[in-house]
Design an enzyme around this catalytic site. Sequence first.
Site, PDB file in Angstrom:
ATOM      1  N   TYR A  79       0.829  -1.201   0.000  1.00  5.81           N
ATOM      2  CA  TYR A  79       0.000   0.000   0.000  1.00  5.81           C
ATOM      3  C   TYR A  79       0.869   1.259   0.000  1.00  5.81           C
ATOM      4  O   TYR A  79       1.890   1.345   0.688  1.00  5.81           O
ATOM      5  CB  TYR A  79      -0.916   0.047   1.232  1.00  5.81           C
ATOM      6  CG  TYR A  79      -1.552   1.398   1.395  1.00  5.81           C
ATOM      7  CD1 TYR A  79      -2.602   1.794   0.583  1.00  5.81           C
ATOM      8  CD2 TYR A  79      -1.051   2.317   2.322  1.00  5.81           C
ATOM      9  CE1 TYR A  79      -3.151   3.052   0.690  1.00  5.81           C
ATOM     10  CE2 TYR A  79      -1.599   3.575   2.437  1.00  5.81           C
ATOM     11  CZ  TYR A  79      -2.642   3.937   1.614  1.00  5.81           C
ATOM     12  OH  TYR A  79      -3.176   5.199   1.723  1.00  5.81           O
ATOM     13  N   HIS A 107      -2.387   0.750   7.090  1.00  8.52           N
ATOM     14  CA  HIS A 107      -3.578   0.490   6.262  1.00  8.52           C
ATOM     15  C   HIS A 107      -4.311  -0.783   6.651  1.00  8.52           C
ATOM     16  O   HIS A 107      -4.747  -1.547   5.798  1.00  8.52           O
ATOM     17  CB  HIS A 107      -3.206   0.463   4.778  1.00  8.52           C
ATOM     18  CG  HIS A 107      -4.221   1.165   3.920  1.00  8.52           C
ATOM     19  ND1 HIS A 107      -5.055   0.501   3.060  1.00  8.52           N
ATOM     20  CD2 HIS A 107      -4.520   2.478   3.805  1.00  8.52           C
ATOM     21  CE1 HIS A 107      -5.838   1.361   2.434  1.00  8.52           C
ATOM     22  NE2 HIS A 107      -5.539   2.585   2.871  1.00  8.52           N
TER      23      HIS A 107
END
Length: 466
Positions: free
Chosen positions: A221, A272
């Site tokens: 991410y 995340h």
Amino acid sequence: MYSVNGHPGGAPFTARDAPREQPVRIEVTDDSTAGNHRRRPRHPRAEVLAPAPWTPAEADGVRVTAVRTFLTGPQGCPYVVTRVETNQPGLYGLGDASDPQRPLATRAVLDEYLGPLLVGRDPADIEDLHRLLLNSGYWRGGSIEHNALAAVDLALWDLKGKVAGLPVHQLLGGKARAWAEAYTHADGADAAEVADKVLTAVGQGYRHVRVQVAVPGRDTYGTAPRDAAEAARRRTRTDRWDTLAYLRHVPAILADVRDRVGPDVELLHDAHERMTPAEARQFVRAVEDAHLYFLEDALAPEDVAHFPELRAAGTTPLAVGELYHDPRAYLPLLVGRSIDFARIRIPTLGGLTPARKLVAVCEMFGVRTAPHGPGDVTPVGMAANMALNISSPAFGVQEAATFRDATLEVFPGAPVPTDGHLLAPEVPGLGIDFDERAARRYPVGAPLEHDRWALLRATDGSVHRA
């Protein structure tokens, strides 16, 4: 800026300015940016359900005449923009309903339910209208419903500021600071690359930088693909994620970045929500040497009960909240002193009305705010962030999107960082306008085009949170 019956932009108006007995109509919903048109029925008068008893139907004053929605994609992701129009020439409010992965569903809630309920009402009654629209769905809540509600809510605050001739932050109590510190983003394959980007940002005036590190061979991410082949795998989401590799690789890189950039820049990192509670505890201990300003989303909303143990695992400040659509979800974390920063996303929380109350509670518990502000929040939503940031003692730092030239064209007045900070608009309302003609030049992609980024599988093929 706007004008009302000849008054210059920003001038407040009174009930005598309102035309009497003007018919209320449901406006045409323009869907040109999505490649089709939907025409809503026109009515000589809209039926006002559950009218406010303090606003007689025959009373003079400002009334909502139409709620229009627009789809546009100047930033590369779908924006849902709402315009609440009134019986005052040139007086309207703008709102942000941007749910980048469910824009059509959010827009349908606005077009078919919330918009028609708003027509014919006094837009000044923000608290009443927010509660009425919230309760209009018996099975209420959820991110789609709240994004739609937020669009209306922001537009009503925009209208209230324009009527008063004041920027919205003045309606919230005035300034508590001159500007809002902002953070930008840096990513890379190794510590040297990341540190170089951090120092470039420092040279641009930023004192806060979020750093993301690529895990070799994994779909990481917050990092850009290294080549065309990786970009193709990202598009089809065929790469895999390995949390154990992340735990082994990233903490040492973050510590190395800290050594390279020195102590005078604040470093942030976003996990995340990709870790289990046990993995998150290990990570919090492992990143102590990086001296982070905060670690974001170490746990998913489903694992919120584990935050006390995460707090006990180390001294790294914790941030969470961009996925929360119910302001009350923060309360256990605030009461338990389990987090340090609330990552508020105003559109998903249902607008400025609930967000300002949440920010007041954060202040009482010593938690600072770090509002969500990537490119999938429109400049209208960013302006709402700024109204809170400038007026609240609880503010910490604002995520700063780099808006494309196309986005700045569609949204005149969009907040743009200068020397690492953002200024609140000083014009009445939220200070942002919307160029409908320019918006048509930037159509949104087909459904699922933007959704693909949230699809992820682990090394064993199981579905993983993105």
